[in-house]
Structure formats: C-alpha cells, structure tokens
Write a protein that holds these residues in place. Structure first.
Motif, PDB file in Angstrom:
ATOM      1  N   VAL A   1      13.294 -31.129 -20.611  1.00 40.15           N
ATOM      2  CA  VAL A   1      14.537 -30.927 -19.857  1.00 40.15           C
ATOM      3  C   VAL A   1      15.068 -32.297 -19.432  1.00 40.15           C
ATOM      4  CG1 VAL A   1      15.536 -29.904 -17.768  1.00 40.15           C
ATOM      5  CG2 VAL A   1      13.673 -28.712 -18.983  1.00 40.15           C
ATOM      6  N   VAL A   2      16.278 -32.606 -19.877  1.00 41.99           N
ATOM      7  CA  VAL A   2      16.841 -33.916 -19.530  1.00 41.99           C
ATOM      8  C   VAL A   2      18.041 -33.672 -18.629  1.00 41.99           C
ATOM      9  CG1 VAL A   2      17.723 -36.092 -20.446  1.00 41.99           C
ATOM     10  CG2 VAL A   2      16.103 -34.735 -21.811  1.00 41.99           C
TER      11      VAL A   2
ATOM     12  N   GLU B   1      20.735 -41.077 -16.033  1.00 45.42           N
ATOM     13  CA  GLU B   1      20.172 -42.210 -16.786  1.00 45.42           C
ATOM     14  C   GLU B   1      19.513 -41.732 -18.085  1.00 45.42           C
ATOM     15  OE1 GLU B   1      18.927 -41.476 -13.533  1.00 45.42           O
ATOM     16  OE2 GLU B   1      20.709 -42.495 -12.763  1.00 45.42           O
ATOM     17  N   ARG B   2      18.749 -40.640 -17.982  1.00 42.27           N
ATOM     18  CA  ARG B   2      18.037 -40.147 -19.167  1.00 42.27           C
ATOM     19  C   ARG B   2      19.017 -39.522 -20.166  1.00 42.27           C
ATOM     20  NH1 ARG B   2      13.947 -42.226 -20.567  1.00 42.27           N
ATOM     21  NH2 ARG B   2      12.669 -40.450 -21.140  1.00 42.27           N
ATOM     22  N   LYS B   3      20.066 -38.871 -19.648  1.00 44.18           N
ATOM     23  CA  LYS B   3      21.066 -38.283 -20.556  1.00 44.18           C
ATOM     24  C   LYS B   3      21.826 -39.387 -21.311  1.00 44.18           C
ATOM     25  CE  LYS B   3      23.001 -35.465 -17.559  1.00 44.18           C
ATOM     26  NZ  LYS B   3      23.973 -34.536 -17.000  1.00 44.18           N
ATOM     27  N   LYS B   4      22.045 -40.508 -20.635  1.00 45.42           N
ATOM     28  CA  LYS B   4      22.717 -41.635 -21.296  1.00 45.42           C
ATOM     29  C   LYS B   4      21.878 -42.114 -22.497  1.00 45.42           C
ATOM     30  CE  LYS B   4      24.891 -44.556 -18.401  1.00 45.42           C
ATOM     31  NZ  LYS B   4      26.308 -44.280 -18.659  1.00 45.42           N
TER      32      LYS B   4
ATOM     33  N   SER C   1      25.391 -30.507 -18.102  1.00 50.55           N
ATOM     34  CA  SER C   1      24.559 -30.581 -16.893  1.00 50.55           C
ATOM     35  C   SER C   1      23.120 -30.908 -17.257  1.00 50.55           C
ATOM     36  CB  SER C   1      24.580 -29.243 -16.150  1.00 50.55           C
ATOM     37  OG  SER C   1      25.897 -28.823 -15.939  1.00 50.55           O
ATOM     38  N   VAL C   2      22.638 -30.250 -18.298  1.00 50.16           N
ATOM     39  CA  VAL C   2      21.244 -30.404 -18.728  1.00 50.16           C
ATOM     40  C   VAL C   2      21.245 -30.425 -20.254  1.00 50.16           C
ATOM     41  CG1 VAL C   2      18.993 -29.234 -18.813  1.00 50.16           C
ATOM     42  CG2 VAL C   2      20.369 -29.080 -16.743  1.00 50.16           C
ATOM     43  N   VAL C   3      20.416 -31.250 -20.826  1.00 52.28           N
ATOM     44  CA  VAL C   3      20.228 -31.179 -22.283  1.00 52.28           C
ATOM     45  C   VAL C   3      18.751 -30.907 -22.537  1.00 52.28           C
ATOM     46  CG1 VAL C   3      20.601 -32.273 -24.516  1.00 52.28           C
ATOM     47  CG2 VAL C   3      22.133 -32.802 -22.597  1.00 52.28           C
ATOM     48  N   LEU C   4      18.524 -29.894 -23.363  1.00 51.20           N
ATOM     49  CA  LEU C   4      17.147 -29.474 -23.630  1.00 51.20           C
ATOM     50  C   LEU C   4      16.740 -29.988 -25.008  1.00 51.20           C
ATOM     51  CD1 LEU C   4      17.583 -25.806 -22.390  1.00 51.20           C
ATOM     52  CD2 LEU C   4      16.662 -27.747 -21.109  1.00 51.20           C
ATOM     53  N   ILE C   5      15.664 -30.718 -25.058  1.00 50.37           N
ATOM     54  CA  ILE C   5      15.116 -31.155 -26.351  1.00 50.37           C
ATOM     55  C   ILE C   5      14.143 -30.072 -26.795  1.00 50.37           C
ATOM     56  CG2 ILE C   5      13.855 -32.957 -27.604  1.00 50.37           C
ATOM     57  CD1 ILE C   5      14.598 -34.919 -25.327  1.00 50.37           C
TER      58      ILE C   5
ATOM     59  N   MET D   1      16.379 -29.183 -32.793  1.00 47.17           N
ATOM     60  CA  MET D   1      17.719 -29.376 -32.223  1.00 47.17           C
ATOM     61  C   MET D   1      17.631 -29.733 -30.733  1.00 47.17           C
ATOM     62  SD  MET D   1      19.072 -25.414 -32.018  1.00 47.17           S
ATOM     63  CE  MET D   1      17.970 -24.762 -33.269  1.00 47.17           C
ATOM     64  N   LEU D   2      18.754 -30.237 -30.243  1.00 44.46           N
ATOM     65  CA  LEU D   2      18.959 -30.386 -28.801  1.00 44.46           C
ATOM     66  C   LEU D   2      19.906 -29.263 -28.411  1.00 44.46           C
ATOM     67  CD1 LEU D   2      19.993 -34.182 -28.762  1.00 44.46           C
ATOM     68  CD2 LEU D   2      17.665 -33.244 -28.730  1.00 44.46           C
TER      69      LEU D   2
END
Ligand SMILES: Cc1cc2nc3c(=O)[nH]c(=O)nc-3n(C[C@H](O)[C@H](O)[C@H](O)COP(=O)(O)O)c2cc1C
Length: 209
Positions: free
Chosen positions: A50-51, A55-58, A74-78, A178-179
């Motif tokens: 869970v990102v 900073e981590r999303k960048k 809001s959130v990106v899931l790897i 996928m993300l």
C-alpha cells in the motif's frame, strides 16, 4: 450498489482528486473484501504493498513512466504475485479443509501432490502463471469492491518492474502484474464515453474454438 451496476459503472479514472485520503477502515474493508477472491487450491498467492505517502507515491510515479495517477490517487496498491505462495500457504490451507469437513485428513497428501503437479516447481513458468492469474482476480475484485465503496480505480501495467521492486523492497522472485490506483474522481472532470468493446460474437465460440 449491486454487482452488475458496479461492473457497468467501473471506469479507469485518469484524474484523481489530489489530497483526498481514504480512511484506514475503508481501505481495510476494501482489502478484506478483495481477499474473498477465489484462488487455485485456495492458495491466495497475492501480496499488496500500500503506497499512500506523497513521497513514496512520487517515487512510484517515477517507476510508472511518470503517469500522474500513480502520484495523484489517494492510494496506489502494488499487486504482488508470489510464486512461492504454495509453500507458504498449503499446509494451513489443507488443514482448514480438514477442519471444516471438506476432506478427511488422509486426503491431505493427495491434494498436495495434485497442487504440485498442476503448478510446478517454485521457479517454473507454470508457477508464475499460477501466481499472476490469481493475483489478477484479486485485483479485479478489488476494483469492483472499490466501486461498491464509492471509490474509483485505475489499473496500470505501464511501469518498470525492476524499478518498483528496487524502490519498494520487493524480492526478485515475485511478479508484479499491475498497480491499482484508488481514490476519488477529480471535481469538475467529466469522463469521456467508455471506449469501444468488441461485439461478443467476435470472441465467443460455442462448443469448439
Ligand atoms: C492490466 C491493465 C493494465 C493497464 N495499464 C494501464 C496503464 O499503465 N496506463 C493507463 O493509462 N491505462 C492502463 N490500463 C487501463 C486500460 O487502458 C483501460 O482499462 C481500458 O482502456 C478500458 O477502459 P475502462 O477501464 O475505463 O473500461 C490498464 C488496464 C489493465 C486491465
């Protein structure tokens, strides 16, 4: 929202409302709902990173060929497919089947042999297919569950897998199918009509290919 409506209304959203967060309990409900997905021998070979910090999303955006949604959602899931989930999960999976009355204890080794035959050795291509197909089902269910929870999503395979693995400490033997970006549609954005779909006559064959 009913499931047919969720399927019909889900779209891949390019423009997310930046700065809008998803409450932890909603994210938990989303992940727990997706976790009800079916899987081969119930082996559940998915893991999720869970990102959500800016900073981590960048960093993720950089790995995703600078796709803005990788940072703006809001959130990106790897989605991580784990070929070694067989070894990790098979004992407790078989035990649960015994406990729940699905099978007798003496059948455990037969089932273990069947799973090993079907899905090959941990390094094999078959094992990667096993992990990826089940993780893709998890991802799809998550996108539909998101719709039901009032959230929008966007799946992405436009990313450099080595970059994502390096930046997010994902071991080399895993696969990232996928993300999935999750969030809310940016205010004032009207979606273009849904892109073309083939007529089902083009790809549905009856009785034989
Ligand atoms: C596995 C997968 C990977 C995708 N990767 C990307 C991507 O990296 N970037 C992107 O803009 N869209 C990506 N898409 C979105 C598709 O372009 C989109 O699903 C398709 O055009 C149909 O639109 P709809 O989802 O709104 O129905 C991806 C979709 C899937 C299922």
């Amino acid at each position: 929202m009913d499931i047919i409506q969720a399927i019909k209304e889900r779209r891949s959203i390019n423009f997310f409302e930046t700065g809008q967060t998803i409450a932890d309990d909603k994210l938990k409900e989303l992940l727990e709902t997706a976790n009800l997905s079916p899987s081969s021998f119930n082996l559940q070979p998915w893991k999720v990173v869970v990102v959500k910090s800016p900073e981590r999303k960048k960093i993720l955006r950089k790995c995703a060929f600078d796709q803005p949604k990788a940072e703006e959602a809001s959130v990106v899931l790897i989605m991580v497919a784990d070929p070694k989930a067989m070894e990790e999960n098979i004992d407790r999976m078989l035990e649960s089947w015994v406990q729940l009355g699905y099978m007798k204890p003496e059948m455990k080794e037969t089932y273990r042999g069947m799973a090993n035959n079907l899905y090959g050795t941990p390094e094999s291509e078959r094992r990667k297919f096993f992990a990826v197909k089940n993780t893709a089902l998890f991802a799809m269910n998550l996108m539909l569950a998101a719709k039901g929870l009032g959230l929008e999503t966007h799946p992405m395979d436009g990313f450099d897998e080595d970059c994502v693995k390096k930046e997010f400490n994902i071991p080399a033997d895993k696969v990232i199918p996928m993300l999935v970006a999750v969030g809310h549609l940016k205010k004032g954005i009207t979606l273009l009509p849904r892109a073309f779909r083939r007529d089902i006559k083009e790809f549905v064959k009856f009785e034989s290919y």
